[in-house]
Design an enzyme around this catalytic site. Structure first.
Site, mmCIF file in Angstrom:
data_model
loop_
_atom_site.group_PDB
_atom_site.id
_atom_site.type_symbol
_atom_site.label_atom_id
_atom_site.label_comp_id
_atom_site.label_asym_id
_atom_site.label_seq_id
_atom_site.Cartn_x
_atom_site.Cartn_y
_atom_site.Cartn_z
ATOM 1 N N ARG A 1 15.138 61.620 12.395
ATOM 2 C CA ARG A 1 13.806 61.033 12.556
ATOM 3 C C ARG A 1 13.569 60.033 11.452
ATOM 4 O O ARG A 1 13.717 60.353 10.275
ATOM 5 C CB ARG A 1 12.724 62.111 12.424
ATOM 6 C CG ARG A 1 12.702 63.088 13.521
ATOM 7 C CD ARG A 1 11.382 63.815 13.584
ATOM 8 N NE ARG A 1 10.891 64.325 12.309
ATOM 9 C CZ ARG A 1 9.752 64.961 12.165
ATOM 10 N NH1 ARG A 1 8.974 65.136 13.216
ATOM 11 N NH2 ARG A 1 9.373 65.419 11.005
ATOM 12 N N THR B 1 8.279 56.134 11.005
ATOM 13 C CA THR B 1 7.793 56.019 12.391
ATOM 14 C C THR B 1 7.879 57.341 13.151
ATOM 15 O O THR B 1 7.265 57.477 14.213
ATOM 16 C CB THR B 1 8.649 55.000 13.161
ATOM 17 O OG1 THR B 1 9.990 55.519 13.244
ATOM 18 C CG2 THR B 1 8.671 53.652 12.470
ATOM 19 N N ASP C 1 11.728 71.948 6.367
ATOM 20 C CA ASP C 1 12.773 71.051 6.865
ATOM 21 C C ASP C 1 14.057 71.856 7.076
ATOM 22 O O ASP C 1 14.691 72.298 6.118
ATOM 23 C CB ASP C 1 13.011 69.914 5.858
ATOM 24 C CG ASP C 1 13.930 68.848 6.442
ATOM 25 O OD1 ASP C 1 15.059 69.188 6.843
ATOM 26 O OD2 ASP C 1 13.512 67.681 6.516
ATOM 27 N N ASP D 1 17.373 70.501 5.421
ATOM 28 C CA ASP D 1 17.383 70.669 3.968
ATOM 29 C C ASP D 1 17.551 72.141 3.585
ATOM 30 O O ASP D 1 18.269 72.457 2.632
ATOM 31 C CB ASP D 1 16.078 70.130 3.364
ATOM 32 C CG ASP D 1 16.058 68.609 3.322
ATOM 33 O OD1 ASP D 1 17.139 67.997 3.441
ATOM 34 O OD2 ASP D 1 14.960 68.044 3.183
#
Ligand code: PRP
Ligand code: URA
Length: 209
Positions: free
Chosen positions: A104, A108, A200, A203
């Protein structure tokens, strides 16, 4: 939400509670994602077609059933989907694995494609796309589109946590795709993260933050 299947098995829900915990470190996080994927694979493959076979036991002939010729493909969305592949392969060792690289754009939130390598006989396989997170749905919608453009037909999507927005996006773009989730969370935040989610996923799997 007829094509959305929430898998509420107690073992999955227990492991989801630990995987979400901010105190859970990368080693345990990886192990849990792997185990949850394995347990979910059990449900996602529930409709695999079987054929009758006769098996010679030490005591005689047993009427049994085995998986028919249909072949399976597992397609992780890179990076975080990689954490779900081994769990799937432990249950379905003959599956072939394709890879789709999508990330991603942090500004945006639109998906950016950077890699695609799929099994050559993709049109003959039942395909299971895996990714821990379905947030805006941009990554999954794009990945499924690439797979269809290359001939993939029978596609399921398997995620740990989905936001309602992501489910709606996949349903709108790919109404033929069944979605399997361990949890449906409340919402997205302003950065497109699932709340409460687990943070995340990439991560946390790979220790990159
Ligand atoms: C995460 C996650 C999904 C995507 C979900 O990947 O693993 O692929 O975000 O968000 P979306 O539904 O809004 O598209 P990310 O883009 O962080 O890439 P990474 O796996 O390489 O960290
Ligand atoms: N990607 C993640 O890894 N986590 C989220 O909450 C949303 C997108």
């Amino acid at each position: 939400m007829s094509n959305v299947h929430q898998i509420v098995h107690p073992l999955i829900q227990h492991k989801m509670a630990i995987v979400r915990n901010v105190e859970t470190g990368p080693k345990e996080f990886r192990e849990l994602v792997d185990e949850i994927a394995l347990l979910m694979a059990y449900e996602v493959t529930r409709d695999i077609v079987l054929e009758d076979v006769d098996v010679e036991t030490p005591m005689g002939l047993a009427k049994c059933q085995m998986i028919a010729g249909k072949k399976i493909g597992v397609i992780p969305i890179l990076r975080a989907g990689l954490g779900m592949v081994n769990g799937m392969l432990r249950l379905i060792p003959a599956a072939k694995v394709g890879h789709i690289g999508v990330y991603r754009d942090p500004e945006t939130l639109r998906p950016v494609e950077y890699y695609c390598k799929l099994p050559s006989d993709i049109s003959e396989r039942d395909l299971i796309v895996v990714d821990p997170m379905l947030a805006t749905g941009g990554s999954a919608v794009a990945a499924i589109r690439f797979i269809k453009e290359r001939g993939g037909k029978n596609i399921k999507l398997m995620v740990l946590i989905a936001a309602p927005e992501g489910i709606a996006a996949v349903q709108a773009a790919h109404p033929d795709v069944d979605i399997f989730v361990a949890a449906i969370d409340e919402k997205l935040d302003s950065r497109g993260y699932i709340v409460p989610g687990l943070g995340d996923a990439g991560d946390r799997l790979f220790g990159t933050k």
